[in-house]
Design an enzyme around this catalytic site. Structure first.
Site, PDB file in Angstrom:
ATOM      1  CB  SER A  47      47.051  58.850  19.248  1.00  0.00           C
ATOM      2  OG  SER A  47      45.867  58.098  19.233  1.00  0.00           O
TER       3      SER A  47
HETATM    4  N1  SAM Z   1      41.403  59.732  17.689  1.00  0.00           N
HETATM    5  C1  SAM Z   1      41.285  60.194  19.055  1.00  0.00           C
HETATM    6  C2  SAM Z   1      41.837  61.581  19.205  1.00  0.00           C
HETATM    7  O1  SAM Z   1      42.335  62.154  18.219  1.00  0.00           O
HETATM    8  O2  SAM Z   1      41.740  62.121  20.311  1.00  0.00           O
HETATM    9  C3  SAM Z   1      41.890  59.261  20.048  1.00  0.00           C
HETATM   10  C4  SAM Z   1      41.121  58.006  20.138  1.00  0.00           C
HETATM   11  S1  SAM Z   1      41.311  57.055  21.605  1.00  0.00           S
HETATM   12  C5  SAM Z   1      42.928  56.415  21.449  1.00  0.00           C
HETATM   13  C6  SAM Z   1      40.248  55.711  21.165  1.00  0.00           C
HETATM   14  C7  SAM Z   1      38.784  56.062  21.138  1.00  0.00           C
HETATM   15  O3  SAM Z   1      38.064  54.995  20.529  1.00  0.00           O
HETATM   16  C8  SAM Z   1      38.161  56.254  22.504  1.00  0.00           C
HETATM   17  O4  SAM Z   1      37.572  57.530  22.595  1.00  0.00           O
HETATM   18  C9  SAM Z   1      37.116  55.148  22.593  1.00  0.00           C
HETATM   19  O5  SAM Z   1      35.952  55.510  23.326  1.00  0.00           O
HETATM   20  C10 SAM Z   1      36.800  54.939  21.134  1.00  0.00           C
HETATM   21  N2  SAM Z   1      36.183  53.666  20.776  1.00  0.00           N
HETATM   22  C11 SAM Z   1      36.458  52.419  21.237  1.00  0.00           C
HETATM   23  N3  SAM Z   1      35.661  51.513  20.626  1.00  0.00           N
HETATM   24  C12 SAM Z   1      34.875  52.205  19.752  1.00  0.00           C
HETATM   25  C13 SAM Z   1      33.854  51.843  18.831  1.00  0.00           C
HETATM   26  N4  SAM Z   1      33.452  50.581  18.665  1.00  0.00           N
HETATM   27  N5  SAM Z   1      33.267  52.822  18.097  1.00  0.00           N
HETATM   28  C14 SAM Z   1      33.642  54.109  18.241  1.00  0.00           C
HETATM   29  N6  SAM Z   1      34.595  54.518  19.111  1.00  0.00           N
HETATM   30  C15 SAM Z   1      35.212  53.578  19.850  1.00  0.00           C
END
Ligand code: SAM
Length: 214
Positions: free
Chosen positions: A63
């Site tokens: 993000s």
């Molecule tokens: N917080 C992260 C960082 O600091 O790099 C960025 C997160 S990215 C915007 C969103 C993440 O949510 C992705 O890696 C995606 O695979 C994960 N995601 C989506 N649905 C999910 C779920 N149900 N449980 C866990 N992770 C999930």
């Protein structure tokens, strides 16, 4: 001696974070300390401190720094608080929380991202962060309750299991809720059995995919 990365990081905090109104000294200090460039792929490393999200592989993103700061400040957590993150991605948000002294559990559904983030966090000295692979829309009940829950992907609603895992003694959840492309950042505060919701502004996150997501 501060190196070039440190100077870029300090500039990022000053011009992108403080200038937009984030004030919590713990949050600002964590953003100034965590080496964001170590959380992004080599190909985009020179952009690590720019005012934007960046690709991290697997169609996912790290993000925008300001969004990380805004969500972290809205959580209102501090040293010793147990915090759940849903959507580990690169591990950057988890490192920010760990740097603030929180006890962090983070859940990532993509096994490759979860493994890479766990290795990266350990290498950078954030080995106390517990990285779990699974569907984070169900939370991580084994370590509940949490003083803070931060969801870093956008879902159609706040998952019931995440509300349930908030500490009844006082806790906050921060999550983008809305459509698949555009969402509203919500802050949900729990006191006992009472929940109140605050709107924190518009945002764009990748979809939260899972049983209680898309
Ligand atoms: N917080 C992260 C960082 O600091 O790099 C960025 C997160 S990215 C915007 C969103 C993440 O949510 C992705 O890696 C995606 O695979 C994960 N995601 C989506 N649905 C999910 C779920 N149900 N449980 C866990 N992770 C999930």
């Amino acid at each position: 001696m501060s190196d070039a990365w440190t100077r870029r990081r300090e500039r990022m905090v000053r011009t992108q974070i403080e200038a937009r109104g984030v004030r919590d000294p713990n949050v600002l200090a964590a953003l100034a300390a965590v080496p964001r460039h170590a959380f992004v792929p080599e190909a985009v490393r020179s952009l690590a401190y720019d005012d934007c999200p960046l690709p991290i592989g697997g169609g996912q993103t790290i993000s925008q720094p300001y969004m990380v700061a805004l969500m972290t400040e809205a959580l209102g957590v501090g040293p010793g608080d147990r915090v759940l993150e849903v959507g580990t991605g690169s591990g950057y948000q988890a490192a920010i929380l760990a740097e603030m002294g929180c006890r962090v559990h983070t859940v990532e559904r993509d096994p490759a991202l979860a493994e890479a983030a766990a290795q990266r966090l350990a290498r950078l000295g954030y080995g106390q962060v517990s990285v779990h692979q699974g569907d984070g829309t169900l939370g991580w009940p084994d370590a509940a309750p949490y003083r803070g829950v931060v969801v870093t992907a956008g879902g159609p609603r706040v998952p019931g299991p995440l509300r349930d895992q908030l500490d009844p003694g006082g806790a906050t959840l921060v999550m983008p809720v809305g459509g698949r492309g555009l969402q509203e950042l919500l802050g949900v505060t729990r006191r006992g059995s009472r929940f109140s919701t605050e709107k924190l502004g518009g945002c764009r996150f990748v979809p939260l995919v899972g049983e209680e997501g898309w």
